[in-house]
Enzyme design. Structure first.
Site, PDB file in Angstrom:
ATOM      1  N   CYS A  48      12.685  25.859  30.654  1.00 26.12           N
ATOM      2  CA  CYS A  48      12.237  26.148  29.390  1.00 26.12           C
ATOM      3  C   CYS A  48      11.888  24.901  28.900  1.00 26.12           C
ATOM      4  O   CYS A  48      12.170  23.703  29.273  1.00 26.12           O
ATOM      5  CB  CYS A  48      13.279  26.570  28.510  1.00 26.12           C
ATOM      6  N   ARG A  85       6.729  23.000  34.316  1.00 22.83           N
ATOM      7  CA  ARG A  85       8.102  23.361  34.471  1.00 22.83           C
ATOM      8  C   ARG A  85       8.307  24.605  34.747  1.00 22.83           C
ATOM      9  O   ARG A  85       9.420  24.872  35.291  1.00 22.83           O
ATOM     10  CB  ARG A  85       9.166  22.709  33.122  1.00 22.83           C
ATOM     11  N   TRP A  89      11.964  30.229  30.713  1.00 22.02           N
ATOM     12  CA  TRP A  89      12.237  30.735  32.014  1.00 22.02           C
ATOM     13  C   TRP A  89      13.337  31.658  32.231  1.00 22.02           C
ATOM     14  O   TRP A  89      14.528  31.099  31.785  1.00 22.02           O
ATOM     15  CB  TRP A  89      12.213  29.695  32.797  1.00 22.02           C
ATOM     16  N   ASN A 121      17.589  25.988  24.927  1.00 21.13           N
ATOM     17  CA  ASN A 121      17.268  25.699  26.332  1.00 21.13           C
ATOM     18  C   ASN A 121      18.923  25.597  26.637  1.00 21.13           C
ATOM     19  O   ASN A 121      19.571  25.034  25.940  1.00 21.13           O
ATOM     20  CB  ASN A 121      16.561  24.602  26.729  1.00 21.13           C
ATOM     21  N   GLY A 122      19.054  26.523  27.916  1.00 24.05           N
ATOM     22  CA  GLY A 122      20.618  25.914  28.382  1.00 24.05           C
ATOM     23  C   GLY A 122      21.188  27.595  28.431  1.00 24.05           C
ATOM     24  O   GLY A 122      20.418  28.494  28.659  1.00 24.05           O
ATOM     25  N   GLU A 143      13.348  18.386  55.528  1.00 21.83           N
ATOM     26  CA  GLU A 143      12.350  18.089  54.244  1.00 21.83           C
ATOM     27  C   GLU A 143      11.156  18.916  54.576  1.00 21.83           C
ATOM     28  O   GLU A 143      10.256  19.380  53.798  1.00 21.83           O
ATOM     29  CB  GLU A 143      12.273  16.577  53.894  1.00 21.83           C
ATOM     30  N   LYS A 189       9.461  21.891  52.436  1.00 24.54           N
ATOM     31  CA  LYS A 189       8.021  21.779  51.850  1.00 24.54           C
ATOM     32  C   LYS A 189       7.140  22.909  52.297  1.00 24.54           C
ATOM     33  O   LYS A 189       6.528  23.483  51.503  1.00 24.54           O
ATOM     34  CB  LYS A 189       7.302  20.369  52.271  1.00 24.54           C
ATOM     35  N   GLU A 192       8.372  26.084  50.573  1.00 23.11           N
ATOM     36  CA  GLU A 192       8.111  26.230  49.230  1.00 23.11           C
ATOM     37  C   GLU A 192       6.789  26.356  48.624  1.00 23.11           C
ATOM     38  O   GLU A 192       6.628  27.129  47.641  1.00 23.11           O
ATOM     39  CB  GLU A 192       9.057  25.170  48.260  1.00 23.11           C
ATOM     40  N   HIS A 210      21.201  26.520  71.608  1.00 21.29           N
ATOM     41  CA  HIS A 210      22.578  27.184  71.101  1.00 21.29           C
ATOM     42  C   HIS A 210      22.061  28.639  70.363  1.00 21.29           C
ATOM     43  O   HIS A 210      23.070  28.996  69.476  1.00 21.29           O
ATOM     44  CB  HIS A 210      23.468  26.443  70.470  1.00 21.29           C
ATOM     45  N   LYS A 238      10.698  23.132  38.084  1.00 17.41           N
ATOM     46  CA  LYS A 238      10.915  21.805  38.564  1.00 17.41           C
ATOM     47  C   LYS A 238      12.219  21.179  38.173  1.00 17.41           C
ATOM     48  O   LYS A 238      12.572  20.694  39.075  1.00 17.41           O
ATOM     49  CB  LYS A 238       9.766  21.103  37.425  1.00 17.41           C
TER      50      LYS A 238
HETATM   51  O1  M6R Z   1      15.625  16.785  39.781  1.00 18.52           O
HETATM   52  P1  M6R Z   1      16.560  17.019  41.366  1.00 18.52           P
HETATM   53  O2  M6R Z   1      16.032  15.892  42.164  1.00 18.52           O
HETATM   54  O3  M6R Z   1      17.763  16.773  40.810  1.00 18.52           O
HETATM   55  O4  M6R Z   1      16.019  18.201  41.924  1.00 18.52           O
HETATM   56  C1  M6R Z   1      16.693  18.951  42.896  1.00 18.52           C
HETATM   57  C2  M6R Z   1      15.946  19.875  43.720  1.00 18.52           C
HETATM   58  O5  M6R Z   1      15.939  20.847  42.693  1.00 18.52           O
HETATM   59  C3  M6R Z   1      14.388  19.589  43.996  1.00 18.52           C
HETATM   60  O6  M6R Z   1      14.476  18.409  44.902  1.00 18.52           O
HETATM   61  C4  M6R Z   1      13.797  20.740  44.823  1.00 18.52           C
HETATM   62  O7  M6R Z   1      14.559  20.959  45.923  1.00 18.52           O
HETATM   63  C5  M6R Z   1      12.355  20.538  44.749  1.00 18.52           C
HETATM   64  N1  M6R Z   1      11.580  21.847  44.678  1.00 18.52           N
HETATM   65  C6  M6R Z   1      12.091  20.329  46.244  1.00 18.52           C
HETATM   66  O8  M6R Z   1      10.657  20.282  46.446  1.00 18.52           O
END
Ligand code: M6R
Length: 606
Positions: free
Chosen positions: A2, A27, A74, A100-101, A481, A485, A488, A504, A601
């Site tokens: 949010c 966001r 959100w 927010n929260g 990673e 990537k 996502e 395995h 984000k």
């Molecule tokens: O702000 P942060 O680094 O704590 O966020 C952690 C994860 O939410 C963040 O790295 C997420 O996995 C990304 N979308 C990856 O690209």
């Protein structure tokens, strides 16, 4: 997640609110709304959908009020809908708020309020706050006291901004475990949940601390801490401009951020070396009794967690100490065996990730030394740990993390060497590692030259539903990673495995044309990884090999030779290739790269 904006001043509030919300769009959100306030009353307009839909609603109206609040939501409680969108008003339409929260005890509060004769319009947890404010205002006839009494009743997290007809030029703001900043300029006083919303008005911002409340008027600002004591506002200078938060010449924020990596890494390492010595005063200043430290735990979520796995693997090579990396969401619920002899390192780009913050609070309660690594000055994580080291990535807007990850890798590398030294160990190969860290911006620059090749290779995924990433030792976090990537942003199913684990189970999935991305950058284990790759080739896999080792290319379908660097740093360059690979796969599939579905984000709720 949010977004909040709020403004009170001598000119129309709406332009400020809307430009701020648009800067926070990255966001992720599902609905948007504003309340404008004047002595004549509140005017609230909100809608499910994008900001452009809210703009449509606003078009036919004359809204020149000089105070107001805005929100992008959100959904957490209640589906995305017009009614669940913020702002929320009380029944008498005298108070309006954005939140927010999460209010954890909202169900009990709602029940009590319903008994007291209140009617609810939405399914949100946030609406109980405005009804409670109404309830207390009736007896107190004072918004500030009503707010204090309301906050006492709430359990959970909040960033709140409130307007009322009782004081039409005043915004009441409160914060607990959800970010909120305040700023001022000659035409007014304002607040927002994140800096990009206000950067075109000021670079001097005041991040509120947990428990703070603030009263914003056109020409004045009062801040109170959790104990109710009036505080002298301590503004900090935010070092980035609005330009840095825009796409520049690139098609997307993600591509812009991939290309910003040489600069981001340079900024992150700036001042970290005195000749060949590591300079990290934040660690030297800790009161930790290093001789009695017996455990190092690295904690984070998502991409930042992969950076922690890398750091843990590195530390295990350099120092003989018990260490492990754990996702924050697991650490906080596993009754961790940590105490005053434990150093916990929390890594978070945003510094606002709810699980990471909760894990940090648990570690503090258990008397561990707590170190934060974050990209955001004054973030919740940064403010609450014993010390903080900052990455210098600049604002990262694309949901898929790129430059935040590589800056975490280099800074963790330096931090792990520093901690090894503190523990009495000399990191192996230190001269070459420091030399290559210093060269890292140029090495990444060179790696970006693979752009066209990665685009071509990504074409392989056009008709594929799956891809597999393998690596061993320091290559394993890169495999994780790369897979994250890809899934996502392109929605291609991707998994990562240690090379040695293939036989395995996962090898059952390999068939003709299955895409396998293999990382073999570690001299001591590369030959083993090559055997693992051959097992997949024998089953028809289409293999992309990323290596800097002397491996005969003819055996493999596609070989990418990354620039030569210390093996401990090879994963930094290889991950850049995997970012490009994921990017072009997503582009080919026509995905919304900067705003992948279902993701936000900054994950500020559990
Ligand atoms: O702000 P942060 O680094 O704590 O966020 C952690 C994860 O939410 C963040 O790295 C997420 O996995 C990304 N979308 C990856 O690209």
């Amino acid at each position: 997640m949010c977004g909040i904006t709020g403004f009170t001043g001598s000119e129309s509030a709406l332009p400020f609110l809307m430009q701020g919300l648009s800067r926070l769009e990255y966001r992720g959100y599902d609905s948007a709304g504003v309340t404008l306030i004047s002595p004549q009353g509140l005017e609230t307009l909100k809608t499910k959908g994008r900001l452009s839909e809210l703009e449509e609603l606003l078009k036919s109206r004359t809204l020149n009020q000089c105070a107001g609040i805005g929100h992008t939501r959100w959904a957490t409680h209640g589906v995305p809908s017009n009614l669940n969108a913020h702002p929320h008003e009380n029944e008498a339409e005298t108070i309006s708020l954005v939140h927010n929260g999460i209010i954890e005890n909202y169900a009990e509060l709602k029940e009590d309020l319903i008994h007291a004769g209140y009617h609810f319009q939405s399914d949100t947890d946030s609406e109980v706050i405005v009804q409670l404010l109404d309830y207390y205002y009736k007896s107190e006839q004072n918004m500030f006291t009503a707010l204090k009494k309301t906050l006492k009743m709430l359990r959970g997290s909040w960033a709140l901004c409130i307007v009322s007809v009782y004081e039409p030029d005043t915004l009441y703001v409160a914060k607990k475990e959800s970010p909120m900043i305040i700023g001022q300029y000659e035409k007014g006083t304002f607040c927002a949940s994140d800096a990009p919303a206000v950067l075109s008005y000021t670079k001097d911002i005041l991040p509120l601390a947990d428990g703070d409340m603030a009263v914003l008027r056109p020409n004045s600002l009062q801040v109170y801490n959790a104990a109710g004591k009036k505080m002298q506002p301590a503004f900090i200078h935010f070092p980035y401009d609005v330009q840095a938060a825009q796409k520049g010449g690139y098609d997307s924020f993600m591509m812009k951020e991939i290309y910003e990596q040489p600069k981001a890494v340079r900024e992150t390492l700036r001042g970290r070396f005195r000749g060949m010595k590591i300079y990290m005063p934040e660690i030297d200043e800790l009161k930790t009794d290093w001789q009695n430290v017996n455990r190092i735990v690295l904690i984070a979520c998502g991409t930042a967690y992969h950076a922690c796995i890398y750091a843990d693997t590195l530390l295990k090579r350099d120092a003989r100490i018990m260490s492990y990396a754990q996702p924050a969401s697991e650490f906080r619920y596993c009754s961790p065996n940590v105490d005053e002899h434990t150093v916990c390192i929390f890594v978070s780009q945003s510094g606002e990730t709810a699980d990471t913050i909760a894990a940090m609070k648990l570690a503090k309660a258990k008397h561990c030394t707590t170190i934060a690594m974050t990209n955001v000055l004054g973030s919740s994580l940064a403010r609450q740990t014993d010390t903080v080291v900052y990455t210098g990535a600049g604002p990262e807007i694309a949901v898929a993390s790129t430059k935040a990850y590589t800056t975490q890798l280099v800074l963790l590398h330096v931090l792990m060497m520093k901690i090894s030294e503190k523990l009495g160990y000399k990191p192996k190969n230190i001269t070459r590692r420091i030399r290559d860290l210093k060269r890292m911006p140029e090495i990444i620059e060179e790696t970006l030259g693979y752009r066209d090749q990665m685009k071509e290779l990504a074409h392989m995924l056009k008709d594929q539903r799956d891809a597999y990433f393998i690596g061993r030792q320091l290559d394993y976090p890169t495999a994780l990673e790369g897979a994250l990537k890809l899934k996502e942003i392109s929605y291609v199913h991707a998994d990562a495995y240690y090379g040695g684990e293939l036989k395995h189970g996962p090898i059952a999935l390999i068939e003709k044309n299955t895409v396998v991305v293999a990382l073999a950058t570690q001299p001591d284990i590369a030959a083993k990884t090559i055997s693992n790759i051959e097992e997949t080739i024998a089953r028809g896999a289409n293999v992309i090999l990323v290596t800097d080792q002397n491996i005969p290319a003819e055996k493999f379908h596609h070989v990418l030779r990354i620039p030569d660097a210390a093996p401990e740093l090879a994963n930094i360059t290889s991950v850049v290739l995997l970012q490009l690979f994921a990017y072009f796969a997503a582009e080919e599939k026509g995905c919304d790269i900067d705003k992948p579905r279902n993701l936000a984000k900054s994950v500020t709720v559990e």
